[in-house]
Design a protein around this motif. Structure first.
Motif, PDB file in Angstrom:
ATOM      1  N   UNK A 123      11.091  -4.112 -28.600  1.00  0.00           N
ATOM      2  CA  UNK A 123      10.565  -3.691 -27.223  1.00  0.00           C
ATOM      3  C   UNK A 123       9.833  -2.298 -27.271  1.00  0.00           C
ATOM      4  N   UNK A 124       8.746  -2.165 -26.518  1.00  0.00           N
ATOM      5  CA  UNK A 124       8.093  -0.875 -26.390  1.00  0.00           C
ATOM      6  C   UNK A 124       8.951   0.353 -26.225  1.00  0.00           C
ATOM      7  N   UNK A 125       9.005   1.239 -26.988  1.00  0.00           N
ATOM      8  CA  UNK A 125       9.889   2.677 -27.024  1.00  0.00           C
ATOM      9  C   UNK A 125       9.003   3.603 -26.547  1.00  0.00           C
ATOM     10  N   UNK A 126       8.066   4.038 -27.300  1.00  0.00           N
ATOM     11  CA  UNK A 126       7.091   5.115 -26.840  1.00  0.00           C
ATOM     12  C   UNK A 126       5.691   5.130 -27.709  1.00  0.00           C
ATOM     13  N   UNK A 127       4.893   6.088 -27.182  1.00  0.00           N
ATOM     14  CA  UNK A 127       3.679   6.401 -28.114  1.00  0.00           C
ATOM     15  C   UNK A 127       3.258   7.650 -27.711  1.00  0.00           C
ATOM     16  N   UNK A 128       2.401   8.134 -28.934  1.00  0.00           N
ATOM     17  CA  UNK A 128       1.569   9.457 -28.818  1.00  0.00           C
ATOM     18  C   UNK A 128       0.196   9.048 -28.673  1.00  0.00           C
ATOM     19  N   UNK A 180       5.843   2.994 -31.090  1.00  0.00           N
ATOM     20  CA  UNK A 180       7.042   2.532 -31.610  1.00  0.00           C
ATOM     21  C   UNK A 180       7.689   1.443 -30.675  1.00  0.00           C
ATOM     22  N   UNK A 181       7.925   0.420 -31.566  1.00  0.00           N
ATOM     23  CA  UNK A 181       8.868  -0.567 -30.884  1.00  0.00           C
ATOM     24  C   UNK A 181      10.153  -0.813 -31.454  1.00  0.00           C
ATOM     25  N   UNK A 182      11.215  -1.016 -30.733  1.00  0.00           N
ATOM     26  CA  UNK A 182      12.324  -1.016 -31.623  1.00  0.00           C
ATOM     27  C   UNK A 182      13.302  -2.085 -30.957  1.00  0.00           C
ATOM     28  N   UNK A 183      14.153  -2.329 -31.989  1.00  0.00           N
ATOM     29  CA  UNK A 183      15.453  -3.445 -31.630  1.00  0.00           C
ATOM     30  C   UNK A 183      16.537  -3.187 -32.673  1.00  0.00           C
ATOM     31  N   UNK A 184      17.647  -2.939 -31.643  1.00  0.00           N
ATOM     32  CA  UNK A 184      18.935  -2.646 -32.488  1.00  0.00           C
ATOM     33  C   UNK A 184      18.946  -1.687 -33.720  1.00  0.00           C
ATOM     34  N   UNK A 185      18.196  -0.678 -33.276  1.00  0.00           N
ATOM     35  CA  UNK A 185      17.944   0.567 -34.233  1.00  0.00           C
ATOM     36  C   UNK A 185      16.711   0.573 -35.282  1.00  0.00           C
ATOM     37  N   UNK A 186      16.072  -0.594 -35.360  1.00  0.00           N
ATOM     38  CA  UNK A 186      15.198  -0.821 -36.209  1.00  0.00           C
ATOM     39  C   UNK A 186      13.812  -0.791 -35.632  1.00  0.00           C
ATOM     40  N   UNK A 187      12.781  -0.049 -36.200  1.00  0.00           N
ATOM     41  CA  UNK A 187      11.513   0.408 -35.681  1.00  0.00           C
ATOM     42  C   UNK A 187      10.334  -0.447 -36.367  1.00  0.00           C
ATOM     43  N   UNK A 188       9.384  -0.800 -35.540  1.00  0.00           N
ATOM     44  CA  UNK A 188       8.234  -1.292 -35.960  1.00  0.00           C
ATOM     45  C   UNK A 188       6.897  -0.139 -35.435  1.00  0.00           C
ATOM     46  N   UNK A 189       6.225   0.126 -36.453  1.00  0.00           N
ATOM     47  CA  UNK A 189       5.171   1.260 -35.959  1.00  0.00           C
ATOM     48  C   UNK A 189       3.851   0.635 -35.789  1.00  0.00           C
ATOM     49  N   UNK A 190       3.053   0.837 -34.780  1.00  0.00           N
ATOM     50  CA  UNK A 190       1.911   0.269 -34.484  1.00  0.00           C
ATOM     51  C   UNK A 190       0.742   1.334 -34.110  1.00  0.00           C
ATOM     52  N   UNK A 245     -11.981  -0.473 -34.026  1.00  0.00           N
ATOM     53  CA  UNK A 245     -10.684   0.085 -33.965  1.00  0.00           C
ATOM     54  C   UNK A 245      -9.942  -0.627 -35.143  1.00  0.00           C
ATOM     55  N   UNK A 246      -9.165   0.397 -35.814  1.00  0.00           N
ATOM     56  CA  UNK A 246      -8.366  -0.120 -36.984  1.00  0.00           C
ATOM     57  C   UNK A 246      -6.900  -0.368 -36.647  1.00  0.00           C
ATOM     58  N   UNK A 247      -6.411  -1.270 -36.510  1.00  0.00           N
ATOM     59  CA  UNK A 247      -5.064  -1.888 -36.229  1.00  0.00           C
ATOM     60  C   UNK A 247      -4.128  -1.822 -37.459  1.00  0.00           C
ATOM     61  N   UNK A 248      -2.872  -1.102 -37.395  1.00  0.00           N
ATOM     62  CA  UNK A 248      -1.981  -0.804 -38.400  1.00  0.00           C
ATOM     63  C   UNK A 248      -0.559  -1.156 -38.003  1.00  0.00           C
TER      64      UNK A 248
END
Length: 270
Positions: A123-128, A180-190, A245-248
């Motif tokens: 789930x979406x957590x936050x963004x800068x 940052x997207x998060x699930x059960x303490x694990x993060x994915x950074x987009x 736009x470079x997606x990472x």
């Protein structure tokens, strides 16, 4: 350099994988073949490490930016120093967003995809969000830099402070989003970066990891496994602009390669 060839298929969506190799002179191009992202060595970049005094001076500019700037603004800083080069530093302070709908509204019309969640229940957590200072889009001339440095030096002397600053206009169509997207303490950074120029990353020649070129939904995607985690990158051409736009997308273990590719597909389908 290490070379390896592999082949992978997944329901017709993922085509042949090309070579995997250790990092060297890696580039991403737009639809016209123009290089918009490159990885080069310090030697290729003619990079000279900063001195300790230079690092301290630059560190002060970061600290003052953090203390004095409002979110979503930028400024040019002059730091009083014994160094003779009268250097200026452009610093910014990102806008922090904690709601994906608010982020979508902020980026309306920017041709960027903002998702509420990623494959696997993240789930979406936050963004800068950082809109690029215009001094990076249209750099000051040497004469303009010298005149501004003298002006800010005088301001610092008159105020009896060790710095002076001047606000900088932000671009409306050059920006970076780190989410940052998060699930059960694990993060994915987009991360997404929109630019009209070339982005250069300097890396150590000792860097050694496996990288593969994939074709997913008709788009060239580069997948990298760097041991402690993995990422995918690709370029989106912004219609009618000459910009990209470079997606990472990056994650640690134990997210699998296949799971990461599924996350990328959600962006490619938009």
């Amino acid at each position: 350099m290490k070379f390896k060839v592999g082949v992978l298929a997944a329901a017709g969506m993922l085509l042949t994988v090309s070579t995997a190799f250790a990092a060297t002179n890696f580039t991403l191009t737009d639809k016209e073949g123009r290089v918009v992202f490159e990885e080069i060595t310090p030697e290729q970049a003619n990079y000279t490490p900063p001195t300790m005094e230079e690092m301290k001076r630059k560190g002060k500019s970061f600290d003052y930016a953090d203390q004095l700037l409002k979110e979503g603004t930028a400024a040019i800083f002059y730091i009083v120093s014994d160094l003779p080069d009268m250097k200026l530093y452009t610093q910014d302070k990102s806008l922090h967003v904690t709601d994906s709908a608010a982020l979508r509204a902020k980026m309306e019309g920017q041709y960027v995809t903002i998702l509420d969640s990623l494959n696997g229940g993240y789930a979406f957590k936050d963004a800068a969000v950082t809109f690029t200072p215009m001094t990076y889009v249209n750099p000051l001339s040497p004469e303009e830099k010298a005149a501004l440095a003298e002006k800010l030096k005088k301001q610092a002397e008159e105020s009896k402070q060790d710095y002076a600053m001047q606000p900088v206009e932000l671009s409306k169509d050059h920006w970076q989003i780190n989410s940052t997207y998060t699930q059960n303490g694990k993060d994915v950074r987009v991360s997404m970066l929109r630019t009209s120029g070339k982005e250069t990353l300097i890396f150590s020649e000792d860097t050694d990891f496996q990288r593969e070129k994939l074709v997913v939904n008709g788009v060239d995607i580069w997948y990298t496994d760097f041991g402690a985690g993995k990422n995918v990158m690709w370029i989106y051409d912004v219609p009618g602009t000459g910009q990209t736009i470079r997606y990472h997308i990056e994650t640690g273990n134990p997210v699998s390669k296949e799971e990461l590719i599924e996350m990328a597909k959600a962006y490619l389908q938009q």
